[in-house]
Write an enzyme that holds these catalytic residues in place. Structure first.
Site, PDB file in Angstrom:
ATOM      1  N   CYS A  94      -4.025  -8.277   0.895  1.00  5.55           N
ATOM      2  CA  CYS A  94      -4.358  -8.293  -0.535  1.00  5.55           C
ATOM      3  C   CYS A  94      -3.817  -9.533  -1.249  1.00  5.55           C
ATOM      4  O   CYS A  94      -3.860  -9.614  -2.477  1.00  5.55           O
ATOM      5  CB  CYS A  94      -3.833  -7.020  -1.198  1.00  5.55           C
ATOM      6  SG  CYS A  94      -4.383  -5.515  -0.364  1.00  5.55           S
ATOM      7  N   LYS A 144       0.810   2.699  -6.083  1.00  4.49           N
ATOM      8  CA  LYS A 144      -0.108   2.771  -4.954  1.00  4.49           C
ATOM      9  C   LYS A 144       0.708   2.822  -3.670  1.00  4.49           C
ATOM     10  O   LYS A 144       1.464   1.900  -3.361  1.00  4.49           O
ATOM     11  CB  LYS A 144      -1.032   1.555  -4.958  1.00  4.49           C
ATOM     12  CG  LYS A 144      -2.019   1.532  -3.807  1.00  4.49           C
ATOM     13  CD  LYS A 144      -2.980   0.360  -3.938  1.00  4.49           C
ATOM     14  CE  LYS A 144      -3.950   0.327  -2.772  1.00  4.49           C
ATOM     15  NZ  LYS A 144      -4.867  -0.809  -2.850  1.00  4.49           N
ATOM     16  N   LYS A 173      -2.166   6.641  -6.865  1.00  2.48           N
ATOM     17  CA  LYS A 173      -3.086   6.632  -5.727  1.00  2.48           C
ATOM     18  C   LYS A 173      -2.305   6.756  -4.433  1.00  2.48           C
ATOM     19  O   LYS A 173      -1.332   6.013  -4.276  1.00  2.48           O
ATOM     20  CB  LYS A 173      -3.839   5.312  -5.776  1.00  2.48           C
ATOM     21  CG  LYS A 173      -4.766   5.062  -4.641  1.00  2.48           C
ATOM     22  CD  LYS A 173      -5.340   3.692  -4.773  1.00  2.48           C
ATOM     23  CE  LYS A 173      -6.193   3.434  -3.545  1.00  2.48           C
ATOM     24  NZ  LYS A 173      -6.603   2.086  -3.436  1.00  2.48           N
TER      25      LYS A 173
HETATM   26  C1  PBG Z   1      -7.853  -2.465  -1.906  1.00  3.65           C
HETATM   27  C2  PBG Z   1      -8.112  -1.030  -2.100  1.00  3.65           C
HETATM   28  C3  PBG Z   1      -7.933   0.026  -1.198  1.00  3.65           C
HETATM   29  C4  PBG Z   1      -8.444   1.161  -1.812  1.00  3.65           C
HETATM   30  C5  PBG Z   1      -8.897   0.773  -3.062  1.00  3.65           C
HETATM   31  N1  PBG Z   1      -8.661  -0.582  -3.240  1.00  3.65           N
HETATM   32  C6  PBG Z   1      -7.493   0.110   0.180  1.00  3.65           C
HETATM   33  C7  PBG Z   1      -6.265  -0.403   0.730  1.00  3.65           C
HETATM   34  O1  PBG Z   1      -5.226  -0.609   0.082  1.00  3.65           O
HETATM   35  O2  PBG Z   1      -6.360  -0.629   1.923  1.00  3.65           O
HETATM   36  C8  PBG Z   1      -8.508   2.511  -1.174  1.00  3.65           C
HETATM   37  C9  PBG Z   1      -9.447   3.443  -1.772  1.00  3.65           C
HETATM   38  C10 PBG Z   1      -9.797   4.633  -0.989  1.00  3.65           C
HETATM   39  O3  PBG Z   1      -9.244   4.943   0.069  1.00  3.65           O
HETATM   40  O4  PBG Z   1     -10.698   5.337  -1.474  1.00  3.65           O
HETATM   41  N2  PBG Z   1      -6.591  -2.928  -2.154  1.00  3.65           N
END
Ligand code: PBG
Length: 325
Positions: free
Chosen positions: A129, A194, A247
């Site tokens: 990211c 997150k 999340k």
């Molecule tokens: C990207 C991102 C992710 C999700 C949303 N934006 C995945 C990750 O961190 O690998 C996951 C969403 C989902 O599982 O529905 N940074």
């Protein structure tokens, strides 16, 4: 005086149950995620997410029309580019897939509220990211790329910027960038809390964003930590976040609750891909009552303190809510 308390008086029929109901799920609570890809005539189901598709831009309108028809106020756009490179140059390119999708959507449906997910992992060849050097995910050099991505999304017409990258200072950098570019009116929905979660598995299939080395634990949070969630949220509030996301959802209801207790900003629960896929798989096997299980999950988010819910089930929920009236 009776010798024991009769709670069942307030549960005796549907009317009284409706009257004393503490929480509701409404179509206005829903944010629907969409995956857009380059190419033509693409509407491909994501194998690990039955009912969720990749859309090319020429097939996107039918999906958006349905979302609008159902009264869902908002979508969040995830882009899968045709080409990736070290720095994710498609992320902030004026003709990057997300920017093109946003322009098209806003042209057809100006009042549909379009949120842009701001991250680099779908666009970088290494799938992280941020910017990578010598196998390390660098914080500060990533901020500039993220700010410039947010600006490109706002220029394309995004109504809200939702950064999901978990670099330190991303809200600060993006707020500054947006303000300097004349987008001080665009709110930031921070993926403030997150976790480094296995529940993102199906999303990484869908977004082709699996890290090519290592994992995300040096920037996403340890699932064992709850107090740290408060520190993460507090810094994002201080840096200018307008809404806070927690999340994943279901395994982190206590975190939603704690963040709700501490902050007055609107809170969004992300019901993530793995949570969707598990229920979908069980439902396709007739092992659970899909509508009831999903609606119970949604009311759980509301009870925990979420104002909004980002879910792949949004269209189905909207239909169930209509049916229930
Ligand atoms: C990207 C991102 C992710 C999700 C949303 N934006 C995945 C990750 O961190 O690998 C996951 C969403 C989902 O599982 O529905 N940074």
């Amino acid at each position: 005086m009776s010798s024991f308390i009769r709670h069942r008086r307030l549960r005796s029929n549907d009317s009284i149950r409706r009257m004393v109901r503490e929480h509701q799920v409404q179509v206005d609570d829903l944010i629907y995620p969409l995956f857009v890809v380059e190419g033509e005539n693409v509407k491909n189901e994501i194998p690990s997410m039955p009912g969720v598709y990749h859309f090319s831009l020429d097939r996107l309108n039918e999906e958006i029309d349905e979302v609008v028809e159902l009264g869902i106020p908002s979508i969040i756009v995830f882009g899968v580019p045709a080409e990736k490179d070290e720095c994710g140059s498609q992320a902030d390119h004026d003709h990057g897939i997300v920017q093109k999708a946003i322009r098209q959507i806003k042209e057809n449906h100006p009042s549909l509220y379009v949120i842009a997910d701001t991250c680099l992992c779908q666009f970088t060849s290494h799938g992280h990211c941020g910017i990578v050097e010598n196998g390390e995910i660098l914080n500060d050099p990533s901020l500039e790329r993220l700010a410039s991505t947010a600006i490109a999304q706002a220029q394309a017409g995004a109504d809200m910027i939702a950064p999901s990258n978990m670099m330190d200072g991303f809200v600060y950098a993006i707020r500054q960038g947006l303000d300097e570019a004349g987008f001080e009116h665009i709110p930031i929905l921070s993926y403030a809390v997150k976790y480094a979660s296995a529940f993102y598995g199906p999303f990484r299939d869908a977004a082709h964003s699996t890290p090519q080395f290592g994992d995300r634990r040096s920037y996403q949070m340890d699932p064992a930590n709850a107090r740290e969630a408060i520190r993460e949220a507090a810094s994002d509030v201080a840096e200018g976040a307008d809404l806070l996301m927690v999340k994943p959802g279901l395994a982190y209801l206590d975190v939603i609750y704690r963040v709700r207790e501490r902050f007055d900003l609107p809170i969004v629960a992300y019901h993530v891909s793995g949570e969707y896929s598990m229920v979908k798989a069980a439902a396709l096997n007739d092992w659970v009552d899909e509508e009831k299980v999903v609606m119970e999950t949604m009311i759980g988010f509301k009870r925990a303190g979420a104002d909004l819910i980002l879910t792949y089930y949004a269209k189905e929920i909207a239909k169930w809510l209509q049916g229930g009236k």
